[in-house]
Scaffold this motif. Structure first.
Motif, PDB file in Angstrom:
ATOM      1  N   VAL A 161      11.103   9.798  -9.289  1.00  0.00           N
ATOM      2  CA  VAL A 161      11.616  10.672  -8.225  1.00  0.00           C
ATOM      3  C   VAL A 161      12.884  11.422  -8.646  1.00  0.00           C
ATOM      4  CG1 VAL A 161      12.573  10.720  -5.891  1.00  0.00           C
ATOM      5  CG2 VAL A 161      10.515   9.390  -6.367  1.00  0.00           C
ATOM      6  N   PRO A 162      13.900  10.746  -9.237  1.00  0.00           N
ATOM      7  CA  PRO A 162      15.118  11.481  -9.620  1.00  0.00           C
ATOM      8  C   PRO A 162      14.888  12.521 -10.724  1.00  0.00           C
ATOM      9  CG  PRO A 162      15.498   9.106  -9.559  1.00  0.00           C
ATOM     10  CD  PRO A 162      14.021   9.306  -9.497  1.00  0.00           C
ATOM     11  N   GLN A 163      13.767  12.415 -11.430  1.00  0.00           N
ATOM     12  CA  GLN A 163      13.506  13.340 -12.533  1.00  0.00           C
ATOM     13  C   GLN A 163      12.947  14.683 -12.066  1.00  0.00           C
ATOM     14  OE1 GLN A 163      10.812  11.250 -15.148  1.00  0.00           O
ATOM     15  NE2 GLN A 163      12.022   9.372 -15.070  1.00  0.00           N
ATOM     16  N   MET A 164      12.506  14.766 -10.837  1.00  0.00           N
ATOM     17  CA  MET A 164      11.876  15.976 -10.345  1.00  0.00           C
ATOM     18  C   MET A 164      12.921  17.035  -9.998  1.00  0.00           C
ATOM     19  SD  MET A 164       8.850  15.167 -10.803  1.00  0.00           S
ATOM     20  CE  MET A 164       8.068  13.600 -11.226  1.00  0.00           C
ATOM     21  N   PRO A 165      12.602  18.315 -10.198  1.00  0.00           N
ATOM     22  CA  PRO A 165      13.588  19.361  -9.932  1.00  0.00           C
ATOM     23  C   PRO A 165      13.930  19.493  -8.463  1.00  0.00           C
ATOM     24  CG  PRO A 165      11.442  20.314 -10.493  1.00  0.00           C
ATOM     25  CD  PRO A 165      11.342  18.851 -10.748  1.00  0.00           C
ATOM     26  N   ALA A 166      15.129  19.969  -8.195  1.00  0.00           N
ATOM     27  CA  ALA A 166      15.540  20.229  -6.818  1.00  0.00           C
ATOM     28  C   ALA A 166      14.613  21.262  -6.198  1.00  0.00           C
ATOM     29  CB  ALA A 166      16.979  20.723  -6.790  1.00  0.00           C
ATOM     30  N   GLY A 167      14.414  21.141  -4.896  1.00  0.00           N
ATOM     31  CA  GLY A 167      13.559  22.099  -4.202  1.00  0.00           C
ATOM     32  C   GLY A 167      12.083  21.816  -4.332  1.00  0.00           C
ATOM     33  N   LEU A 183       8.986   5.122  -2.676  1.00  0.00           N
ATOM     34  CA  LEU A 183       8.995   6.564  -2.945  1.00  0.00           C
ATOM     35  C   LEU A 183       9.695   7.310  -1.812  1.00  0.00           C
ATOM     36  CD1 LEU A 183       5.331   6.917  -4.249  1.00  0.00           C
ATOM     37  CD2 LEU A 183       7.395   7.370  -5.600  1.00  0.00           C
ATOM     38  N   SER A 184       9.389   6.944  -0.584  1.00  0.00           N
ATOM     39  CA  SER A 184      10.005   7.608   0.573  1.00  0.00           C
ATOM     40  C   SER A 184      11.524   7.447   0.551  1.00  0.00           C
ATOM     41  CB  SER A 184       9.438   7.031   1.873  1.00  0.00           C
ATOM     42  OG  SER A 184       8.045   7.239   1.957  1.00  0.00           O
ATOM     43  N   GLU A 185      11.965   6.234   0.257  1.00  0.00           N
ATOM     44  CA  GLU A 185      13.407   5.992   0.197  1.00  0.00           C
ATOM     45  C   GLU A 185      14.073   6.872  -0.860  1.00  0.00           C
ATOM     46  OE1 GLU A 185      16.598   2.322  -0.576  1.00  0.00           O
ATOM     47  OE2 GLU A 185      14.433   1.947  -0.692  1.00  0.00           O
ATOM     48  N   GLY A 186      13.453   6.935  -2.040  1.00  0.00           N
ATOM     49  CA  GLY A 186      14.030   7.739  -3.114  1.00  0.00           C
ATOM     50  C   GLY A 186      14.058   9.222  -2.782  1.00  0.00           C
ATOM     51  N   LEU A 188      13.988  10.677   0.260  1.00  0.00           N
ATOM     52  CA  LEU A 188      14.896  10.966   1.367  1.00  0.00           C
ATOM     53  C   LEU A 188      16.359  10.828   0.945  1.00  0.00           C
ATOM     54  CD1 LEU A 188      12.955   9.161   4.217  1.00  0.00           C
ATOM     55  CD2 LEU A 188      13.348  11.624   4.031  1.00  0.00           C
ATOM     56  N   LYS A 189      16.664   9.891   0.071  1.00  0.00           N
ATOM     57  CA  LYS A 189      18.053   9.704  -0.364  1.00  0.00           C
ATOM     58  C   LYS A 189      18.526  10.854  -1.245  1.00  0.00           C
ATOM     59  CE  LYS A 189      18.899   4.781   0.183  1.00  0.00           C
ATOM     60  NZ  LYS A 189      19.189   3.486  -0.468  1.00  0.00           N
ATOM     61  N   ARG A 190      17.623  11.439  -2.063  1.00  0.00           N
ATOM     62  CA  ARG A 190      18.072  12.576  -2.880  1.00  0.00           C
ATOM     63  C   ARG A 190      18.239  13.820  -2.011  1.00  0.00           C
ATOM     64  NH1 ARG A 190      14.293  14.674  -7.522  1.00  0.00           N
ATOM     65  NH2 ARG A 190      15.556  16.507  -7.150  1.00  0.00           N
ATOM     66  N   TYR A 210      12.008   2.651  10.987  1.00  0.00           N
ATOM     67  CA  TYR A 210      12.875   1.491  11.241  1.00  0.00           C
ATOM     68  C   TYR A 210      13.445   0.940   9.937  1.00  0.00           C
ATOM     69  CZ  TYR A 210      14.286  -3.202  12.635  1.00  0.00           C
ATOM     70  OH  TYR A 210      15.002  -4.361  12.841  1.00  0.00           O
ATOM     71  N   ARG A 211      12.584   0.764   8.944  1.00  0.00           N
ATOM     72  CA  ARG A 211      13.036   0.180   7.685  1.00  0.00           C
ATOM     73  C   ARG A 211      13.956   1.130   6.913  1.00  0.00           C
ATOM     74  NH1 ARG A 211       8.197  -1.737   4.150  1.00  0.00           N
ATOM     75  NH2 ARG A 211       9.935  -2.547   2.911  1.00  0.00           N
ATOM     76  N   LEU A 212      13.638   2.421   6.936  1.00  0.00           N
ATOM     77  CA  LEU A 212      14.448   3.397   6.198  1.00  0.00           C
ATOM     78  C   LEU A 212      15.814   3.593   6.841  1.00  0.00           C
ATOM     79  CD1 LEU A 212      11.620   5.956   5.388  1.00  0.00           C
ATOM     80  CD2 LEU A 212      12.931   4.664   3.697  1.00  0.00           C
ATOM     81  N   SER A 213      15.866   3.532   8.168  1.00  0.00           N
ATOM     82  CA  SER A 213      17.165   3.632   8.834  1.00  0.00           C
ATOM     83  C   SER A 213      18.041   2.443   8.449  1.00  0.00           C
ATOM     84  CB  SER A 213      16.991   3.716  10.355  1.00  0.00           C
ATOM     85  OG  SER A 213      16.401   2.526  10.861  1.00  0.00           O
ATOM     86  N   GLY A 214      17.392   1.282   8.236  1.00  0.00           N
ATOM     87  CA  GLY A 214      18.124   0.113   7.774  1.00  0.00           C
ATOM     88  C   GLY A 214      18.656   0.260   6.364  1.00  0.00           C
ATOM     89  N   LYS A 215      18.102   1.215   5.608  1.00  0.00           N
ATOM     90  CA  LYS A 215      18.590   1.519   4.254  1.00  0.00           C
ATOM     91  C   LYS A 215      19.688   2.581   4.265  1.00  0.00           C
ATOM     92  CE  LYS A 215      15.689  -0.954   1.626  1.00  0.00           C
ATOM     93  NZ  LYS A 215      16.106  -1.868   0.526  1.00  0.00           N
ATOM     94  N   GLY A 216      20.100   2.962   5.477  1.00  0.00           N
ATOM     95  CA  GLY A 216      21.209   3.909   5.578  1.00  0.00           C
ATOM     96  C   GLY A 216      20.798   5.369   5.630  1.00  0.00           C
ATOM     97  N   ILE A 217      19.521   5.653   5.816  1.00  0.00           N
ATOM     98  CA  ILE A 217      19.066   7.041   5.882  1.00  0.00           C
ATOM     99  C   ILE A 217      19.227   7.540   7.310  1.00  0.00           C
ATOM    100  CG2 ILE A 217      17.091   8.583   5.592  1.00  0.00           C
ATOM    101  CD1 ILE A 217      16.132   6.674   3.378  1.00  0.00           C
ATOM    102  N   PRO A 218      19.985   8.616   7.530  1.00  0.00           N
ATOM    103  CA  PRO A 218      20.267   9.078   8.891  1.00  0.00           C
ATOM    104  C   PRO A 218      19.035   9.652   9.584  1.00  0.00           C
ATOM    105  CG  PRO A 218      21.166  10.604   7.277  1.00  0.00           C
ATOM    106  CD  PRO A 218      20.668   9.422   6.512  1.00  0.00           C
ATOM    107  N   GLU A 219      19.099   9.715  10.900  1.00  0.00           N
ATOM    108  CA  GLU A 219      17.969  10.154  11.714  1.00  0.00           C
ATOM    109  C   GLU A 219      17.539  11.575  11.384  1.00  0.00           C
ATOM    110  OE1 GLU A 219      16.930  10.721  16.467  1.00  0.00           O
ATOM    111  OE2 GLU A 219      18.573   9.402  15.839  1.00  0.00           O
ATOM    112  N   GLU A 220      18.517  12.469  11.151  1.00  0.00           N
ATOM    113  CA  GLU A 220      18.156  13.861  10.850  1.00  0.00           C
ATOM    114  C   GLU A 220      17.400  13.991   9.533  1.00  0.00           C
ATOM    115  OE1 GLU A 220      22.595  13.341   9.782  1.00  0.00           O
ATOM    116  OE2 GLU A 220      21.193  12.709  11.367  1.00  0.00           O
ATOM    117  N   GLN A 221      17.669  13.099   8.599  1.00  0.00           N
ATOM    118  CA  GLN A 221      16.928  13.112   7.336  1.00  0.00           C
ATOM    119  C   GLN A 221      15.527  12.546   7.543  1.00  0.00           C
ATOM    120  OE1 GLN A 221      17.588  14.838   4.968  1.00  0.00           O
ATOM    121  NE2 GLN A 221      17.739  13.863   2.967  1.00  0.00           N
ATOM    122  N   LEU A 222      15.409  11.476   8.329  1.00  0.00           N
ATOM    123  CA  LEU A 222      14.095  10.911   8.625  1.00  0.00           C
ATOM    124  C   LEU A 222      13.201  11.932   9.315  1.00  0.00           C
ATOM    125  CD1 LEU A 222      15.089   7.353   9.916  1.00  0.00           C
ATOM    126  CD2 LEU A 222      13.854   7.884   7.802  1.00  0.00           C
TER     127      LEU A 222
END
Length: 262
Positions: A161-167, A183-186, A188-190, A210-222
């Protein structure tokens, strides 16, 4: 340099959807390192062929990459004096035409080479886009794929996931819910994706939120995660039907972005 050499290379770049600038030495006076008609192809990170090297080539490359970075669509004509000021001792004069070629193409990253993944990539390969296709199972990929498709076999796909280009446009269709979550976590975090679609049900969506919000991902990103992925009006459970729904949503997302940019 044979004429067909640079034409072949240019065709290859365009087939892969990679933007470039063609720099042509259109006029030379006095002593210059190359003859008029010499060409160089410049991409964001590569150079093919030469105008003779030295600071002339450095300056041309710098201008070309500025054009690529700014999305320039019109050609530029530049004159260079090959004297001490430019750091060259030829003493001549060079005129260079810089022509930007190619149109930006969306980069689509598809995770999963199962039935739906294969059906989707078959559709995407008919569109003007670059595709990176990732799966842990080499046996799931076709023996032959179109030139705009890059297949990656990785036992831990989430690490790509981090290797993929922006956009990029991310579409997650794997056979493993835990992998889907990683994959979703990676992705959404980037946060620098243009589109992210995840296959699944409404129940899966609620569980992942629910699980991703527990990983610190904000609602607007979800809220940017499309799950269930695909146009809701295109119904059906066959792989081809699901793929059509997903492809339609991707086309709509890309079209909306293109209108904003233009």
């Amino acid at each position: 340099m044979r004429t067909d050499d640079w034409i072949t290379r240019l065709h290859d770049l365009q087939r892969r959807g990679e933007l470039c600038v063609v720099a042509t030495l259109v006029e030379n006076q006095g002593s210059t390192p190359r003859d008029a008609g010499s060409k160089m192809l410049i991409t964001a990170d590569q150079i093919f062929f030469t105008l003779g090297g030295g600071n002339l080539e450095f300056q041309v490359t710098s201008i070309a990459r500025e054009m690529l970075a700014s999305g320039a669509k019109t050609s530029r004509f530049e004159r260079f004096s090959l004297g001490a000021r430019l750091g060259q001792c030829c003493g001549g004069m060079a005129s260079v035409l810089l022509e930007p070629l190619g149109q930006p193409q969306p980069h689509v990253v598809v995770y999963g080479a199962g039935h739906v993944g294969r059906a989707l990539v078959n559709i995407l390969s008919t569109l003007p886009c670059r595709i990176t296709w990732v799966d842990a199972r080499a046996s799931e990929f076709p023996v032959v794929v179109d030139p705009q498709i890059t297949c990656i076999v990785d036992e831990e796909p989430e690490g790509t996931v981090p290797q993929m280009p922006a956009g990029s446009y991310f579409i997650v269709l794997t056979h493993d819910h835990q992998l889907d979550f990683a994959l979703s976590e990676g992705i959404l975090k980037r946060g620098d994706f243009r589109y992210f679609g995840l296959i699944g049900s409404e129940t899966k969506r609620k569980r992942f939120d629910y699980r991703l919000s527990g990983k610190g991902i904000p609602e607007e990103q979800l809220a940017r995660m499309r799950c269930p992925v695909g146009l809701p009006d295109v119904r059906g459970k066959l792989p081809a039907e699901i793929a059509v729904a997903i492809a339609g949503e991707f086309i709509a997302a890309y079209g909306a972005h293109s209108q904003v940019v233009s």
